[in-house]
Scaffold this motif. Sequence first.
Motif, PDB file in Angstrom:
ATOM      1  N   TYR A   1       0.838  -1.204   0.000  1.00 47.20           N
ATOM      2  CA  TYR A   1       0.000   0.000   0.000  1.00 47.20           C
ATOM      3  C   TYR A   1       0.880   1.265   0.000  1.00 47.20           C
ATOM      4  N   LEU A   2       1.969   1.241   0.810  1.00 43.43           N
ATOM      5  CA  LEU A   2       2.862   2.411   0.848  1.00 43.43           C
ATOM      6  C   LEU A   2       3.495   2.645  -0.525  1.00 43.43           C
ATOM      7  N   ARG A   3       3.909   1.541  -1.170  1.00 40.09           N
ATOM      8  CA  ARG A   3       4.529   1.668  -2.501  1.00 40.09           C
ATOM      9  C   ARG A   3       3.531   2.257  -3.492  1.00 40.09           C
ATOM     10  N   LEU A   4       2.284   1.713  -3.441  1.00 36.29           N
ATOM     11  CA  LEU A   4       1.237   2.185  -4.366  1.00 36.29           C
ATOM     12  C   LEU A   4       1.006   3.679  -4.212  1.00 36.29           C
ATOM     13  N   THR A   5       1.105   4.161  -2.958  1.00 38.19           N
ATOM     14  CA  THR A   5       0.839   5.584  -2.724  1.00 38.19           C
ATOM     15  C   THR A   5       2.125   6.417  -2.786  1.00 38.19           C
ATOM     16  N   GLY A   6       3.179   5.843  -3.354  1.00 37.81           N
ATOM     17  CA  GLY A   6       4.406   6.584  -3.617  1.00 37.81           C
ATOM     18  C   GLY A   6       5.268   6.828  -2.398  1.00 37.81           C
ATOM     19  N   ARG A   7       5.045   6.040  -1.327  1.00 37.66           N
ATOM     20  CA  ARG A   7       5.864   6.233  -0.129  1.00 37.66           C
ATOM     21  C   ARG A   7       6.848   5.090   0.059  1.00 37.66           C
ATOM     22  N   LYS A   8       7.800   5.328   0.968  1.00 36.33           N
ATOM     23  CA  LYS A   8       8.862   4.334   1.165  1.00 36.33           C
ATOM     24  C   LYS A   8       8.359   3.199   2.069  1.00 36.33           C
ATOM     25  N   PRO A   9       8.484   1.948   1.623  1.00 34.71           N
ATOM     26  CA  PRO A   9       8.035   0.849   2.492  1.00 34.71           C
ATOM     27  C   PRO A   9       8.929   0.721   3.731  1.00 34.71           C
ATOM     28  N   ARG A  10       8.332   0.427   4.886  1.00 29.77           N
ATOM     29  CA  ARG A  10       9.159   0.335   6.107  1.00 29.77           C
ATOM     30  C   ARG A  10       8.678  -0.734   7.079  1.00 29.77           C
ATOM     31  N   MET A  11       7.432  -1.245   6.816  1.00 29.53           N
ATOM     32  CA  MET A  11       6.849  -2.130   7.823  1.00 29.53           C
ATOM     33  C   MET A  11       7.543  -3.495   7.900  1.00 29.53           C
ATOM     34  N   THR A  12       7.989  -4.021   6.753  1.00 27.35           N
ATOM     35  CA  THR A  12       8.625  -5.350   6.765  1.00 27.35           C
ATOM     36  C   THR A  12       9.913  -5.285   7.582  1.00 27.35           C
ATOM     37  N   LYS A  13      10.666  -4.195   7.397  1.00 33.73           N
ATOM     38  CA  LYS A  13      11.920  -4.041   8.132  1.00 33.73           C
ATOM     39  C   LYS A  13      11.643  -3.982   9.648  1.00 33.73           C
ATOM     40  N   LEU A  14      10.633  -3.175   9.990  1.00 31.06           N
ATOM     41  CA  LEU A  14      10.289  -3.033  11.404  1.00 31.06           C
ATOM     42  C   LEU A  14       9.849  -4.375  11.993  1.00 31.06           C
TER      43      LEU A  14
END
Length: 489
Positions: free
Chosen positions: A341-354
Motif C-alpha cells: 500500500y505504501l509503494r502504491l501511494t508513492g511512499r517508502k516501504p518500512r513495515m517489513t523491516k520493522l
Amino acid sequence: MEKLFRTSPDLKVIYVLVRPKQGQTLQQRVFQILDSKLFEKVKEVCPNVHEKIRAISADLNQNDFAISKEDMQELLSHTNIVFHCAATVRFDDHLRHAVQLNVTATQQLLLMASQMPKLEAFIHISTAFSNCNLKHIDEVVYPCPVEPKKIIDSMEWLDDAIIDEITPKLIGDRPNTYTYTKALGEVVVQQEGGNLNIAIIRPSIVGATWQEPFPGWVDNLNGPSGLIIAAGKGFLRSIRATPMAVADLIPADTVVNLTLAVGWYTAVHRPKSTLVYHCTSGNLNPCNWGKMGLQVLATFEKIPFERAFRRPNADFTTNNITTHYWNAVSHRAPAIIYDFYLRLTGRKPRMTKLMNRLLRTLSMVEYFINRSWEWSTYNTEMLMSALSPEDQRVFNFDVRQLNWLEYIENYVLGVKKYLLKEDMAGIPEAKQHLKRLRNIHYLFNTALFLIAWRLLIARSQVARNVWFFIVSFCYKFLSYFRASSTLNA
Ligand SMILES: CCCCCCCCCCCCCCCCCCCCCCCCCC(=O)SCCNC(=O)CCNC(=O)[C@H](O)C(C)(C)COP(=O)(O)OP(=O)(O)OC[C@H]1O[C@@H](n2cnc3c(N)ncnc32)[C@H](O)[C@@H]1OP(=O)(O)O
Ligand SMILES: NC(=O)C1=CN([C@@H]2O[C@H](COP(=O)(O)OP(=O)(O)OC[C@H]3O[C@@H](n4cnc5c(N)ncnc54)[C@H](OP(=O)(O)O)[C@@H]3O)[C@@H](O)[C@H]2O)C=CC1
C-alpha cells in the motif's frame, strides 16, 4: 542520583561518568536528565542539585576510561562509594565488546577503586540472570569454567572470525553473551576485589517505577517496555511465552532503594566476604506472564496508544508450529500488505523491516519468558531487618506490598507518557482511531471470506451443492415464517 539527593540533600557531590553521545556534550546529557520531570521533587529539597552533580567525561571502552589526569585525581581523592552499573545490555553483542565492557572495564574500575583512600564501599550491579543456566540460584558467586583473565587475554589476540566460532562453546548453556559476560564480571569482582568492601546486586527484569518519585516512570526500551509499545501499537500480535511462567519483574525504584541500602550496610558493617543480594520478586510476590499480558491488554482498552497500526490484540503461543503460523499470518503478511500500500501511494516501504526487527527481538527474549527461576533472598531479607523502621519506609524494597495489577497499569501509562511522549488529551482520538481500525478489520475479513467463497464455488461441485443447500434452506425457512405470520394475523 534522584533518590540520593531527595533523601540526603546535604550530600556534597556525585561524580557521574558520562560519554558524549548523539551530538550532545556530556553536560547537555546530564542537564537534560536534571531538567526532566524526574528531578522536579529533588529540586524542592535541593535547589542547587545542578551544582552537586559533576559529569566526568569517560568511555569505559578506553584505557583508563579516557578520563583526564585532573578528573582522575579528583575522583581518586574524593570518592567514598562507587556504584558500578555501566554495561552493555544488548543480548546479541559481539563477545569482544561485551567482554570489554562487562568484564575488562569492571576489572579496571576495581583497580581504580583500590587507589581511592577514602573509599568505603564498592557496589557492583549485576543481573539475576547471570546464572540463568541454573534453576535454583543462591546469593553466591558461581565459578566459570574458563577463568575471566584467560577470556580477557584471548580477546586481545583472537580475530573476530575465531571469536564468533568459539562464542557458542564459551557461553555454553547460557542464551547470550550478555548473561555470560555479566557472570564473568561477578567472578572478576570477587577475585580482584582485594581489600575493598564489595557487594553485588542482582536485579531481575527492571520495570517502570512503582512509587518513587512517581509511579510508572521509565526511560528505556529494555525488558518488557519495548514489547509493551509493540503490542499497544498493534505490531505485536503473538508471542511465544508460557503463561504460567513467573514474570520476575522488579520496579526500578525498588532496585534503587535496595542499592542505596546495600551501600550503607557495606560501608558501615563491613561484611567479611562479598555479599550478593538478589533483587527479585518471584519468591515473595509472584506474578506470571499470563496475568501480566492480560493486564497490559486491559489497560490498552482504557488508555490506548495513539496512531496504532492495528488494534492491540496480542496472544501467547506455546509451541513452534503455532508460533511460525502466527508470525506468518499476523506479523509478516500484514507488513507485506501495508508496504505494498505504501509503494502504491508513492511512499517508502518500512513495515517489513520493522517487523523483522520485532521478530528478532522476540526470538531473543523467548528464553526468559518460557522458564521460571528460583532466587534465594536471604541476604536481601537480612538487610531489610538490619534497617531501622524509618529506613525500611524510606528505602522500601519489600515487594510483598506490590499490587501487580495496579503496577502494570501504571507501567503502561508510564510507557505512553514518558517513552512515547503522548498526551493524555489524545485518548478520545486514539479510541476513535481504534474503532476505525476495527471496522476496517471486519470489512477486510468479510471481503476476504466472500472472495474465498466465490473462488471455491467456482471450482468445487461440493461447495456449490453446499451453497445451494444453504440458499434453499434459508428460502424455505423465510417462506414458512411468512406463511405462519399471515395465519396468525
Ligand atoms: C493468557 C493470555 C495472555 C495474553 C497476553 C498478551 C500479551 C501482550 C502484552 C505484551 C507485553 C508483555 C510482553 C512480555 C515480554 C517481556 C519480555 C521480557 C524480556 C526479559 C528479558 C530479561 C533479561 C535479563 C534482564 C537483564 O539483566 S538486562 C537488560 C536486558 N536487556 C535488554 O532488554 C536489551 C535487549 N535489546 C537488544 O538486545 C537489542 O536491542 C536487540 C533486541 C537485539 C535488537 O537489536 P537491533 O536489531 O540491532 O536494534 P537496536 O539498534 O538495538 O534497536 C532497533 C530498534 O529497536 C528498539 N528496541 C531496542 N530494544 C528493544 C526492546 N527490548 N524491545 C523492543 N524494541 C527495542 C530500538 O529502540 C530501535 O528502535 P528505532 O530507534 O530504530 O526506532
Ligand atoms: N534493564 C534490566 O532489566 C536490567 C539491568 N541490569 C543491569 O543494570 C545496569 C543498567 O542497565 P540498564 O539501565 O537497563 O541499561 P542502560 O543501557 O540504560 O545502562 C547502561 C549504562 O552504561 C553506560 N555505558 C555503556 N557503555 C559505556 C561506555 N563505553 N562508557 C561509558 N558508559 C557506558 C550507558 O551509557 P550511554 O547512556 O552513554 O549509552 C548506560 O548509561 C546494567 O549493569 C545491567 O546489566 C540488571 C538486571 C536487569
